[in-house]
Design an enzyme around this catalytic site. Structure first.
Site, PDB file in Angstrom:
ATOM      1  N   ARG A   1       0.852  -1.183   0.000  1.00  0.00           N
ATOM      2  CA  ARG A   1       0.000   0.000   0.000  1.00  0.00           C
ATOM      3  C   ARG A   1       0.891   1.238   0.000  1.00  0.00           C
ATOM      4  O   ARG A   1       2.095   1.148   0.190  1.00  0.00           O
ATOM      5  CB  ARG A   1      -0.961   0.003   1.186  1.00  0.00           C
ATOM      6  CG  ARG A   1      -0.314   0.066   2.559  1.00  0.00           C
ATOM      7  CD  ARG A   1      -1.368   0.130   3.646  1.00  0.00           C
ATOM      8  NE  ARG A   1      -0.769   0.314   4.967  1.00  0.00           N
ATOM      9  CZ  ARG A   1      -1.454   0.531   6.080  1.00  0.00           C
ATOM     10  NH1 ARG A   1      -2.769   0.566   6.033  1.00  0.00           N
ATOM     11  NH2 ARG A   1      -0.855   0.699   7.232  1.00  0.00           N
TER      12      ARG A   1
ATOM     13  N   CYS B   1      12.831  10.218  -5.480  1.00  0.00           N
ATOM     14  CA  CYS B   1      12.766  10.112  -6.938  1.00  0.00           C
ATOM     15  C   CYS B   1      13.008  11.472  -7.608  1.00  0.00           C
ATOM     16  O   CYS B   1      13.039  12.513  -6.938  1.00  0.00           O
ATOM     17  CB  CYS B   1      11.414   9.541  -7.361  1.00  0.00           C
ATOM     18  SG  CYS B   1      10.056  10.740  -7.318  1.00  0.00           S
TER      19      CYS B   1
ATOM     20  N   LYS C   1      -4.711 -11.085   7.867  1.00  0.00           N
ATOM     21  CA  LYS C   1      -5.667 -12.124   8.268  1.00  0.00           C
ATOM     22  C   LYS C   1      -5.416 -12.644   9.683  1.00  0.00           C
ATOM     23  O   LYS C   1      -6.295 -13.267  10.287  1.00  0.00           O
ATOM     24  CB  LYS C   1      -5.646 -13.289   7.267  1.00  0.00           C
ATOM     25  CG  LYS C   1      -4.322 -14.002   7.097  1.00  0.00           C
ATOM     26  CD  LYS C   1      -4.435 -15.103   6.052  1.00  0.00           C
ATOM     27  CE  LYS C   1      -3.112 -15.791   5.757  1.00  0.00           C
ATOM     28  NZ  LYS C   1      -2.172 -14.886   5.053  1.00  0.00           N
ATOM     29  N   PHE C   2      -4.213 -12.401  10.225  1.00  0.00           N
ATOM     30  CA  PHE C   2      -3.944 -12.801  11.608  1.00  0.00           C
ATOM     31  C   PHE C   2      -4.068 -11.634  12.578  1.00  0.00           C
ATOM     32  O   PHE C   2      -3.773 -11.778  13.760  1.00  0.00           O
ATOM     33  CB  PHE C   2      -2.560 -13.442  11.716  1.00  0.00           C
ATOM     34  CG  PHE C   2      -2.433 -14.711  10.914  1.00  0.00           C
ATOM     35  CD1 PHE C   2      -3.267 -15.795  11.162  1.00  0.00           C
ATOM     36  CD2 PHE C   2      -1.496 -14.815   9.896  1.00  0.00           C
ATOM     37  CE1 PHE C   2      -3.171 -16.960  10.416  1.00  0.00           C
ATOM     38  CE2 PHE C   2      -1.386 -15.982   9.143  1.00  0.00           C
ATOM     39  CZ  PHE C   2      -2.234 -17.045   9.403  1.00  0.00           C
ATOM     40  N   HIS C   3      -4.476 -10.462  12.081  1.00  0.00           N
ATOM     41  CA  HIS C   3      -4.732  -9.312  12.946  1.00  0.00           C
ATOM     42  C   HIS C   3      -6.110  -9.491  13.567  1.00  0.00           C
ATOM     43  O   HIS C   3      -7.099  -9.695  12.877  1.00  0.00           O
ATOM     44  CB  HIS C   3      -4.683  -8.030  12.112  1.00  0.00           C
ATOM     45  CG  HIS C   3      -4.601  -6.764  12.923  1.00  0.00           C
ATOM     46  ND1 HIS C   3      -5.584  -6.380  13.809  1.00  0.00           N
ATOM     47  CD2 HIS C   3      -3.655  -5.794  12.973  1.00  0.00           C
ATOM     48  CE1 HIS C   3      -5.245  -5.231  14.358  1.00  0.00           C
ATOM     49  NE2 HIS C   3      -4.080  -4.850  13.867  1.00  0.00           N
TER      50      HIS C   3
ATOM     51  N   CYS D   1       4.572   8.349  -4.955  1.00  0.00           N
ATOM     52  CA  CYS D   1       5.413   9.479  -4.585  1.00  0.00           C
ATOM     53  C   CYS D   1       4.495  10.617  -4.155  1.00  0.00           C
ATOM     54  O   CYS D   1       3.641  11.040  -4.942  1.00  0.00           O
ATOM     55  CB  CYS D   1       6.283   9.898  -5.761  1.00  0.00           C
ATOM     56  SG  CYS D   1       7.016  11.535  -5.560  1.00  0.00           S
TER      57      CYS D   1
ATOM     58  N   GLU E   1      -8.483   3.661  15.565  1.00  0.00           N
ATOM     59  CA  GLU E   1      -8.065   2.268  15.398  1.00  0.00           C
ATOM     60  C   GLU E   1      -7.363   1.805  16.667  1.00  0.00           C
ATOM     61  O   GLU E   1      -6.583   2.547  17.263  1.00  0.00           O
ATOM     62  CB  GLU E   1      -7.087   2.095  14.234  1.00  0.00           C
ATOM     63  CG  GLU E   1      -7.681   2.094  12.859  1.00  0.00           C
ATOM     64  CD  GLU E   1      -6.649   1.686  11.802  1.00  0.00           C
ATOM     65  OE1 GLU E   1      -5.694   0.946  12.144  1.00  0.00           O
ATOM     66  OE2 GLU E   1      -6.791   2.127  10.650  1.00  0.00           O
TER      67      GLU E   1
ATOM     68  N   ASN F   1      -5.175   7.379   4.641  1.00  0.00           N
ATOM     69  CA  ASN F   1      -5.063   6.477   5.781  1.00  0.00           C
ATOM     70  C   ASN F   1      -3.612   6.411   6.227  1.00  0.00           C
ATOM     71  O   ASN F   1      -2.725   6.090   5.432  1.00  0.00           O
ATOM     72  CB  ASN F   1      -5.527   5.062   5.404  1.00  0.00           C
ATOM     73  CG  ASN F   1      -5.622   4.149   6.606  1.00  0.00           C
ATOM     74  OD1 ASN F   1      -6.518   4.290   7.426  1.00  0.00           O
ATOM     75  ND2 ASN F   1      -4.685   3.216   6.720  1.00  0.00           N
ATOM     76  N   GLU F   2      -3.387   6.758   7.492  1.00  0.00           N
ATOM     77  CA  GLU F   2      -2.056   6.627   8.095  1.00  0.00           C
ATOM     78  C   GLU F   2      -0.944   7.155   7.180  1.00  0.00           C
ATOM     79  O   GLU F   2      -0.024   6.438   6.800  1.00  0.00           O
ATOM     80  CB  GLU F   2      -1.788   5.167   8.467  1.00  0.00           C
ATOM     81  CG  GLU F   2      -2.705   4.650   9.550  1.00  0.00           C
ATOM     82  CD  GLU F   2      -2.404   3.225   9.976  1.00  0.00           C
ATOM     83  OE1 GLU F   2      -2.749   2.853  11.103  1.00  0.00           O
ATOM     84  OE2 GLU F   2      -1.819   2.463   9.164  1.00  0.00           O
TER      85      GLU F   2
END
Length: 684
Positions: free
Chosen positions: A116, A165, A360-362, A120, A311, A154-155
């Site tokens: 994610r 760059c 998926k393990f969160h 830039c 969150e 988000n974050e």
């Protein structure tokens, strides 16, 4: 935007819920989700944060139908929406059409699509598309009655906070031109006569990629400033679009607690409501202490205005090396700690635990076992409990102690490669000073180095490596007016262009503190030096300073070993009606507790006689009522001395002279508002 003009959240309850990702599930799951949300007391969800590819599967072709249906179901159920602009990460078709948008690391490598934030921040193509997507979302859903908050991106900076760059280099040059005006100004600021670094053309300036040796420190500092500003510009772009189309809906972006890479003072100025993502580590028995400092920053960013915990984790995360679950009761005390520190929300990542992908393990509110999962049972119970705490919504935390948080000093003392010791760490120093105040029982707000300080009796300055005259004047005026200032080592060293102040440290703070620093004196790695203070000796693991106090300054502590043995280490100077302390060593917790106990005593503030890191009390107040949260973050029960006859909102019972907090126990005690907030102590 000033705190009192910020757009409020239109939600008549403490917010409760989490991130919702319905596009990860078939539609036959959605009705079950909403049924269970209502059972758990959920009244707010965040979506569709990562759904740009589902909303716009190909350029200019939108599919709003699935989101329309989800929002209708949520609204019909009475669940409000924190609507994301879906700009957290670009769709693959945009990156493949514009590969120059991909970020580049300091070694010149492009970072590939597949995670994610693959963008830039300076890319004009990215910015154009972000504005276009935000406008489309606002025009589609700005009139939806269920939308009470805009969730931008988000974050920011979690994966891409810096880009090296060519586009970033062009943007960096424009930023430098705006800052310094011409090449003469830049060359003067950067001190380019050292190592022959003079620039004769703007085009010669690049981002600070890998170099044969240490890079110009002012260039590094400016790159930190620029990189934060580049993301702030990106944020402001969306803010402007949303305020144009939906001026009544407040905007936010979710912060990441005490995050080094972005100057949250400036980000908070651009938004209406501060929101935070908080993930204290269940494996760390004192993680709640660090969380308290994070929350002290969150409530301070808008001048004490309540903020939202947007969150948190119901149990284990998925991104640590070892992801320890939260023991029964730990999620509850962690959540209520955020409320104690000024949050008007408890939200989780996420509602339903994912079946695939990186998280998926969160843990989630609704675990893989559905409503039988432990996390659902515990979050459901918490949702009901929050309804009993409705009276605290909108109230403000009462604190008489503030800690200066300054991103320039954080960047300057961490990005630079040529410092007296690479073991210096602004965040570690700040957390140590805060931890000592926690042990003494005082909640701590964050504050800018220029104030305002008028709400406080004590201001802590763990490190202010970069100091200007405005900051020094503000701290001096605070002390002259009766305040008490404590300043930590390696402060007042340089100005905002990384030039050492005339006469050396503490520069503009010299008159306030009444000391001069002759030399910084870091210890060799194997050394374990000590400082004597008030008849006891305390460890001083890796830093000292040769300081020369003036005749008006009292020596309160001395170095007790090493080459500095016998020399001043801790000083105090009367300053106007107040005082100014200088702590030149980096002390262990017990040493800081001893010093700060005296600082608090001089300010007339109470301090706990018995330091117990598990116990915390914080008071939120309305015009007529104090709501004091008593929290036990440990596994052993504690007996607390409390105001007799207080009403515990958690149980509905009135208290006696003492109150027992069980393992991970919480009480919320309502009493008539007093001149000073209740100061709870452990019973003998």
């Amino acid at each position: 935007m000033a705190p009192d003009t910020a757009r409020p959240l239109r939600l008549e309850a403490l917010a409760y819920g989490g991130d919702y990702n319905p596009d990860q599930w078939s539609e036959d799951v959605w009705d079950e989700d909403i049924r269970l949300m209502l059972e758990a007391g959920v009244n707010l969800v965040s979506l569709p944060i990562f759904s740009w590819p589902q909303l716009e599967p190909e350029p200019g072709v939108f599919d709003w139908s699935w989101l329309d249906r989800v929002l209708a179901k949520l609204w019909d159920a009475g669940i409000r929406i924190d609507l994301a602009t879906a700009t957290a990460t670009p769709p693959s078709w945009l990156l493949r059409a514009h590969p120059e948008m991909m970020p580049m690391d300091a070694d010149g490598h492009r970072l590939e699509f597949g995670s994610r934030q693959t963008y830039c921040p300076s890319s004009p193509v990215w910015r154009e598309n972000v504005a276009r997507m935000t406008r489309a979302m606002a025009e589609r859903y700005g009139d939806h009655p269920g939308v009470v908050l805009w969730h931008i991106s988000n974050e920011y900076g979690d994966h891409t906070s810096r880009c090296w760059c060519p586009e970033s280099a062009r943007h960096f040059r424009r930023w430098l031109r705006d800052r310094y005006g011409d090449l003469y100004g830049l060359n003067e600021a950067w001190g380019v006569n050292v190592w022959g670094q003079r620039y004769t053309s703007w085009d010669h300036i690049e981002t600070p990629r890998r170099a044969p040796g240490p890079i110009n420190p002012t260039k590094l500092l400016d790159f930190e400033r620029f990189s934060s500003d580049a993301l702030l510009e990106l944020f402001q772009l969306e803010v402007d679009v949303l305020r144009e189309i939906t001026p009544e809906i407040p905007v936010t972006t979710n912060f990441m607690s005490m995050f080094r890479d972005l100057d949250y003072w400036r980000f908070a100025d651009a938004e209406d409501i501060v929101t935070d993502d908080a993930y204290p580590d269940p494996a760390d028995p004192i993680s709640h202490v660090g969380a308290a400092l994070n929350y002290g920053l969150m409530r301070a960013l808008k001048g004490g205005q309540p903020w939202l915990l947007l969150e948190s984790s119901a149990s284990a995360t998925s991104w640590r090396d070892v992801n320890v679950p939260k023991a029964p009761g730990k999620m509850r005390v962690d959540s209520l700690q955020a409320v104690a520190h000024g949050s008007d929300a408890v939200m989780f990542f996420q509602w339903r635990q994912a079946k695939y992908g990186q998280e998926k393990f969160h843990s989630s509110m609704l675990g893989h076992r559905g409503e039988a999962s432990r996390t659902y049972q515990e979050t459901k119970a918490l949702g009901q409990e929050l309804k009993r705490l409705e009276a605290v919504r909108g109230t403000r935390v009462r604190s008489r102690v503030a800690l200066v948080v300054d991103w320039d000093s954080w960047w300057g003392s961490s990005a630079i490669e040529s410092l007296p010791s690479q073991r210096l760490n602004w965040a570690r120093q700040a957390r140590a000073w805060h931890r000592a105040m926690h042990l003494l029982g005082q909640p701590v707000d964050a504050v800018r180095a220029t104030g305002p300080f008028d709400a406080y009796d004590v201001v802590l300055v763990p490190n202010l490596y970069i100091v200007d005259t405005a900051q020094a004047s503000a701290l001096t005026a605070f002390a002259d007016g009766g305040g008490h200032v404590a300043v930590g080592p390696f402060s007042g060293v340089v100005d905002d262009t990384e030039k050492v102040h005339d006469g050396g440290a503490p520069g503009p703070l010299r008159a306030l503190l009444g000391v001069e620093v002759d030399e910084q004196w870091p210890h060799a790695d194997e050394a374990a030096e000590r400082v004597s203070y008030a008849g006891a000796e305390y460890e001083n693991p890796f830093w000292g300073e040769w300081i020369e106090p003036d005749a008006s300054t009292e020596v309160r502590g001395r170095y007790a070993s090493g080459e500095l043995e016998g020399r001043p280490a801790v000083t105090r100077r009367s300053a106007g009606a107040g005082s100014a302390w200088y702590v030149s060593a980096i002390l262990e917790d017990a040493g800081l507790v001893a010093v700060f106990r005296d600082v608090l005593g001089g300010a007339g503030l109470p301090a706990r006689a018995e330091a117990n890191v598990d116990f915390e009390s914080v008071t939120r107040s309305s015009a007529d009522t104090d709501y004091t949260f008593a929290l036990n973050h440990g596994r052993e029960p504690l007996t607390v001395t409390v105001p007799e006859g207080a009403l515990d909102l958690v149980t509905g019972a009135t208290t006696g002279a003492t109150f027992e907090l069980g393992r991970y126990g919480v009480a919320v005690l309502a009493t008539p508002r007093a001149a000073a907030p209740p100061f709870l102590t452990l019973a003998p």
